[in-house]
Design a protein around this motif. Structure first.
Motif, PDB file in Angstrom:
ATOM      1  N   ASN A   1     133.998  40.422  32.487  1.00  0.00           N
ATOM      2  CA  ASN A   1     133.596  41.592  32.839  1.00  0.00           C
ATOM      3  C   ASN A   1     134.769  42.619  33.236  1.00  0.00           C
ATOM      4  O   ASN A   1     134.561  43.717  33.119  1.00  0.00           O
ATOM      5  CB  ASN A   1     132.859  41.290  34.064  1.00  0.00           C
ATOM      6  N   VAL A   2     135.888  42.051  33.579  1.00  0.00           N
ATOM      7  CA  VAL A   2     136.998  42.864  34.015  1.00  0.00           C
ATOM      8  C   VAL A   2     137.536  43.394  32.467  1.00  0.00           C
ATOM      9  O   VAL A   2     137.618  44.642  32.444  1.00  0.00           O
ATOM     10  CB  VAL A   2     138.160  42.199  34.506  1.00  0.00           C
TER      11      VAL A   2
ATOM     12  N   SER B   1     124.211  46.810  20.321  1.00  0.00           N
ATOM     13  CA  SER B   1     124.528  46.052  21.434  1.00  0.00           C
ATOM     14  C   SER B   1     125.721  45.089  21.221  1.00  0.00           C
ATOM     15  O   SER B   1     126.263  44.579  21.954  1.00  0.00           O
ATOM     16  CB  SER B   1     123.292  45.084  21.812  1.00  0.00           C
ATOM     17  N   GLU B   2     126.022  44.758  19.824  1.00  0.00           N
ATOM     18  CA  GLU B   2     127.026  43.906  19.818  1.00  0.00           C
ATOM     19  C   GLU B   2     128.457  44.555  20.030  1.00  0.00           C
ATOM     20  O   GLU B   2     129.398  43.924  20.392  1.00  0.00           O
ATOM     21  CB  GLU B   2     127.268  43.467  18.134  1.00  0.00           C
ATOM     22  N   HIS B   3     128.469  45.729  20.476  1.00  0.00           N
ATOM     23  CA  HIS B   3     129.706  46.421  20.727  1.00  0.00           C
ATOM     24  C   HIS B   3     129.568  46.601  22.322  1.00  0.00           C
ATOM     25  O   HIS B   3     130.324  47.734  22.681  1.00  0.00           O
ATOM     26  CB  HIS B   3     129.897  47.713  19.822  1.00  0.00           C
ATOM     27  N   GLU B   4     128.530  46.242  22.803  1.00  0.00           N
ATOM     28  CA  GLU B   4     128.486  46.630  24.410  1.00  0.00           C
ATOM     29  C   GLU B   4     128.771  45.525  25.357  1.00  0.00           C
ATOM     30  O   GLU B   4     128.989  44.626  24.915  1.00  0.00           O
ATOM     31  CB  GLU B   4     126.865  47.143  24.594  1.00  0.00           C
ATOM     32  N   SER B   5     128.524  45.612  26.537  1.00  0.00           N
ATOM     33  CA  SER B   5     128.877  44.843  27.583  1.00  0.00           C
ATOM     34  C   SER B   5     127.815  43.862  27.606  1.00  0.00           C
ATOM     35  O   SER B   5     126.577  44.295  26.954  1.00  0.00           O
ATOM     36  CB  SER B   5     128.979  45.429  29.037  1.00  0.00           C
ATOM     37  N   ILE B   6     127.897  42.739  28.424  1.00  0.00           N
ATOM     38  CA  ILE B   6     126.719  41.703  28.445  1.00  0.00           C
ATOM     39  C   ILE B   6     125.545  42.111  29.205  1.00  0.00           C
ATOM     40  O   ILE B   6     124.467  41.956  28.459  1.00  0.00           O
ATOM     41  CB  ILE B   6     127.367  40.457  29.391  1.00  0.00           C
TER      42      ILE B   6
ATOM     43  N   LYS C   1     137.354  48.259  29.062  1.00  0.00           N
ATOM     44  CA  LYS C   1     137.182  48.969  27.898  1.00  0.00           C
ATOM     45  C   LYS C   1     136.316  50.130  28.045  1.00  0.00           C
ATOM     46  O   LYS C   1     136.426  51.253  27.528  1.00  0.00           O
ATOM     47  CB  LYS C   1     136.434  47.940  26.975  1.00  0.00           C
ATOM     48  N   GLU C   2     135.451  49.948  29.020  1.00  0.00           N
ATOM     49  CA  GLU C   2     134.542  51.127  29.363  1.00  0.00           C
ATOM     50  C   GLU C   2     135.415  52.159  29.848  1.00  0.00           C
ATOM     51  O   GLU C   2     135.119  53.473  29.853  1.00  0.00           O
ATOM     52  CB  GLU C   2     133.473  50.638  30.175  1.00  0.00           C
ATOM     53  N   VAL C   3     136.268  51.780  30.723  1.00  0.00           N
ATOM     54  CA  VAL C   3     137.123  52.790  31.257  1.00  0.00           C
ATOM     55  C   VAL C   3     137.940  53.688  30.251  1.00  0.00           C
ATOM     56  O   VAL C   3     138.183  54.798  30.404  1.00  0.00           O
ATOM     57  CB  VAL C   3     138.075  52.220  32.378  1.00  0.00           C
TER      58      VAL C   3
ATOM     59  N   LEU D   1     134.817  32.037  37.163  1.00  0.00           N
ATOM     60  CA  LEU D   1     136.174  32.720  36.772  1.00  0.00           C
ATOM     61  C   LEU D   1     136.115  33.491  35.383  1.00  0.00           C
ATOM     62  O   LEU D   1     136.687  34.657  35.049  1.00  0.00           O
ATOM     63  CB  LEU D   1     137.469  31.962  36.879  1.00  0.00           C
ATOM     64  N   ASP D   2     135.498  32.719  34.396  1.00  0.00           N
ATOM     65  CA  ASP D   2     135.601  33.207  32.847  1.00  0.00           C
ATOM     66  C   ASP D   2     134.607  34.424  33.045  1.00  0.00           C
ATOM     67  O   ASP D   2     134.915  35.253  32.311  1.00  0.00           O
ATOM     68  CB  ASP D   2     134.953  32.134  32.150  1.00  0.00           C
ATOM     69  N   PHE D   3     133.355  34.486  33.865  1.00  0.00           N
ATOM     70  CA  PHE D   3     132.707  35.473  33.933  1.00  0.00           C
ATOM     71  C   PHE D   3     133.199  36.513  34.284  1.00  0.00           C
ATOM     72  O   PHE D   3     133.096  37.966  34.004  1.00  0.00           O
ATOM     73  CB  PHE D   3     131.372  35.094  34.544  1.00  0.00           C
TER      74      PHE D   3
END
Length: 406
Positions: free
Chosen positions: A40-41, A269-274, A46-48, A34-36
């Motif tokens: 991701n949501v 990468s520190e400002h990107e998604s996993i 943020k990407e949207v 659930l945390d994952f």
């Protein structure tokens, strides 16, 4: 607490005591899932938002281009309505426009512009008049463009002869600039900011020089470390990475270009998604390995590789599952691998950094060698903290000492 009937076994009677369907370890695993999902949501949101902002900027650019096109169309319409009398040129020797420099007073011939550049073409009179008005009235042609077009002129000397005149002066000025940039990079915060500005001011003159470009990328790294604002950090890291992407196309055998490209990939990468952070880890390792192959006696490279190995060896459960889901061959490294790289740093340059010795102590601690860990903590305490990283690692050193004393 009231428990829904769905949580009770089907065969249970009315007096059955509800019991959880999941064991404690399964509940923990579910919570991690659930945390994952939540993280991701958040990343998706943020990407949207970034996509929405990009579309807004694109809309502004489109509106600006349309407005410019309409203004140009109106101006061309006015020219057709009020044509200027001029002599007709019968030049048909070339189908392209070329420029030749003219020293002296402006010629009054119809084919020569007021700024001292003569044009010859086989296009229509109207097109030539448009070119002439653009040069005289609006001054839209930059010097760089003029020089580029002039290389096609038959009146110029061969291209490989002209740079020879500038080589000695360019080399002398570049050498002084690089020396000053290195000195400022090793200074305090104000010095590094000054070094970044110095390199930016000279980018136009030395952008084609390898030694200049990787130092400019290094200065971007400095600014990333000195800046707290997330957007500014992203901008600095992205700018430096783009500089080296072009440099590596020409100088793939430069250890410094590979080294700083790897560092900038990590910063971006520190400002990107996993998933993007994991992908950046692969790129980081690839370029550090190339840099070590080109410059095997550089302690900084082994320190960076040790940090990478230590990070991979301590990936959390969630990160490991993500890596396994996205990549066929997940990265592998152990604490022992990290230790060997950190010890290699000390072998090449004893006392290279305070952070390096702290990491050696952490490796020995993780491997169960408490006495060696204490020894390297004492050795780390002997070194001064010269960088921001050293100041941060000092806190870890104090925490490790307090745990050992307990």
């Amino acid at each position: 607490q009231a428990v829904p009937g769905a949580l009770l076994p089907a065969s249970a009677g009315h007096g059955a005591v509800p019991s959880p369907l999941l064991r404690q370890d399964e509940q923990l695993e579910l919570l991690e899932h659930l945390d994952f999902v939540v993280r991701n949501v958040a990343e998706l949101r943020k990407e949207v938002e970034e996509l929405r902002n990009s579309l807004q900027h694109l809309a502004v650019e489109v509106v600006g281009e349309v407005r410019t096109h309409l203004e140009e169309t109106q101006r061309m319409t006015r020219r057709r309505r009020f044509p200027f009398p001029r002599e007709r040129s019968d030049s048909t020797a070339s189908s392209s426009i070329y420029f030749t420099a003219s020293s002296g007073n402006a010629n009054t011939d119809d084919g020569e512009s007021e700024g001292g550049y003569s044009t010859a073409n086989a296009e229509s009179d109207y097109d030539r008049e448009s070119e002439r008005e653009s040069e005289e009235g609006e001054d839209e042609m930059s010097c760089d463009t003029v020089r580029t077009v002039r290389r096609d002129s038959l009146d110029l000397t061969p291209e490989d002869e002209s740079p020879l005149v500038m080589d000695s002066s360019v080399e002398e000025g570049l050498g002084q600039l690089l020396e000053q940039a290195d000195r400022l990079h090793g200074g305090d915060e104000q010095d590094r900011r000054e070094g970044f500005q110095l390199l930016l001011n000279n980018k136009l003159a030395y952008a084609g020089q390898r030694e200049f470009l990787w130092r400019l990328a290094r200065a971007h790294c400095d600014m990333w470390e000195l800046t707290e604002d997330a957007d500014e950090r992203r901008s600095y890291a992205t700018g430096g990475k783009e500089e080296l992407e072009l440099a590596l196309q020409k100088w793939d055998q430069s250890a410094e270009c590979h080294q700083w490209f790897a560092i900038l990939c990590g910063q971006v990468s520190e400002h990107e998604s996993i998933p993007k952070r994991i992908q950046a880890g692969y790129v980081f390792k690839e370029h550090i390995d190339k840099a070590i192959a080109l410059k095997p006696q550089d302690p900084q490279l082994y320190y960076l590789l040790g940090r990478w190995c230590y990070r991979v060896a301590h990936l959390g459960w969630l990160e490991k599952r993500t890596v396994s889901a996205l990549f066929e061959t997940p990265p592998t490294a152990t604490v022992q691998d990290a230790l060997q790289n950190f010890l290699r740093v000390e072998e090449l340059s004893p006392g290279f950094s305070k952070a390096g010795r702290v990491y050696i102590a952490k490796c020995y601690r993780d491997l169960g060698n408490a006495s060696a860990a204490v020894l390297w903590m004492d050795l780390a305490s002997e070194l001064p903290g010269n960088t921001k990283e050293d100041a941060e690692i000092e806190k870890e050193l104090e925490e490790m000492r307090s745990v050992c004393e307990e």
